[in-house]
Design an enzyme around this catalytic site. Sequence first.
Site, PDB file in Angstrom:
ATOM      1  N   CYS A 117       0.844  -1.199   0.000  1.00  0.00           N
ATOM      2  CA  CYS A 117       0.000   0.000   0.000  1.00  0.00           C
ATOM      3  C   CYS A 117       0.880   1.251   0.000  1.00  0.00           C
ATOM      4  O   CYS A 117       0.679   2.176  -0.800  1.00  0.00           O
ATOM      5  CB  CYS A 117      -0.925  -0.034   1.208  1.00  0.00           C
ATOM      6  SG  CYS A 117      -2.173   1.263   1.212  1.00  0.00           S
ATOM      7  N   CYS A 118       1.902   1.275   0.878  1.00  0.00           N
ATOM      8  CA  CYS A 118       2.808   2.428   0.931  1.00  0.00           C
ATOM      9  C   CYS A 118       3.610   2.551  -0.374  1.00  0.00           C
ATOM     10  O   CYS A 118       3.892   3.660  -0.820  1.00  0.00           O
ATOM     11  CB  CYS A 118       3.778   2.303   2.104  1.00  0.00           C
ATOM     12  SG  CYS A 118       3.107   2.808   3.684  1.00  0.00           S
ATOM     13  N   CYS A 200      -1.278   8.233   7.495  1.00  0.00           N
ATOM     14  CA  CYS A 200      -2.630   7.987   6.998  1.00  0.00           C
ATOM     15  C   CYS A 200      -3.539   7.569   8.148  1.00  0.00           C
ATOM     16  O   CYS A 200      -3.088   6.916   9.107  1.00  0.00           O
ATOM     17  CB  CYS A 200      -2.594   6.877   5.957  1.00  0.00           C
ATOM     18  SG  CYS A 200      -1.717   7.330   4.455  1.00  0.00           S
ATOM     19  N   CYS A 203      -3.660   3.954   9.568  1.00  0.00           N
ATOM     20  CA  CYS A 203      -2.383   3.414  10.067  1.00  0.00           C
ATOM     21  C   CYS A 203      -1.789   4.281  11.171  1.00  0.00           C
ATOM     22  O   CYS A 203      -0.583   4.213  11.424  1.00  0.00           O
ATOM     23  CB  CYS A 203      -1.386   3.285   8.929  1.00  0.00           C
ATOM     24  SG  CYS A 203      -1.989   2.267   7.577  1.00  0.00           S
ATOM     25  N   CYS A 226       7.472   4.155   6.111  1.00  0.00           N
ATOM     26  CA  CYS A 226       6.641   3.829   4.953  1.00  0.00           C
ATOM     27  C   CYS A 226       7.487   3.430   3.740  1.00  0.00           C
ATOM     28  O   CYS A 226       6.957   2.945   2.749  1.00  0.00           O
ATOM     29  CB  CYS A 226       5.765   5.017   4.584  1.00  0.00           C
ATOM     30  SG  CYS A 226       6.711   6.496   4.202  1.00  0.00           S
TER      31      CYS A 226
END
Length: 231
Positions: A117-118, A200, A203, A226
């Site tokens: 995702c990162c 985010c 997270c 990240c």
Amino acid sequence: MNQQLDLELRYMSAQLESRTPQQILRWAVHTYHPKLCMATAFGAEGCAIISMLAEIEPDVHVFNLNTGYQFTETLELRERLFEKYGILVKMVESEESVEEMENRFGGPIHHIIPDECCRLRKVEPLRKEVKGWSAWISSIRRQQSPHRAKSDIAEWDAKFNLVKINPLANWSRQELWKYILANDVPYNPLHDRGFPSIGCAPCTLPVCADEDERSGRWTGFNRTECGLHTR
Ligand code: SF4
């Protein structure tokens, strides 16, 4: 990177160790502007640097990696910084919207594979945005984590292929907040609600006063970065 540049950066970094963040930024602007840019996630550190750039060189290109998962308070801070300093932070979008990415994976992936995702929402967009620039400014401080403790003031960023400048590397959290409060720098209201480090929304959790300032990031995973600042 060639050996000569490596030597020059090491020398300059050593020279800059005892300088203030403003002096480091003046050197960076003198050396690299207009090929100097800055990434910010609108953390307290980034807001402090933006306030310094407003006095030193407000035309430095400042951008935010708009993951699509940021807090509303974070996005509103962009407007507040613009109102105060006239610096409009560019929102850099990922190739896929959140909806497209989640459809492709069958749902959000931040709680399953945060690395991916990162990578999709931060690392690759940064790689694209800094392409062609000579140097980027980051807001990291050595105190934030053992990994960040190894950062130089100026260093070659092999991951993104340009010089990386860390003007706040030497600052403590106390020095940072002293500057912010003394200069009335706009900051994210979540900092006053137990979030020392804000990423985010899915997270990031608040932490207790005695906990590590990045311990609220990716809780449950063995990660505090990240991928933007890992070597
Ligand atoms: S911090 Fe979380 S939501 Fe944001 S890009 Fe990384 S894994 Fe995704």
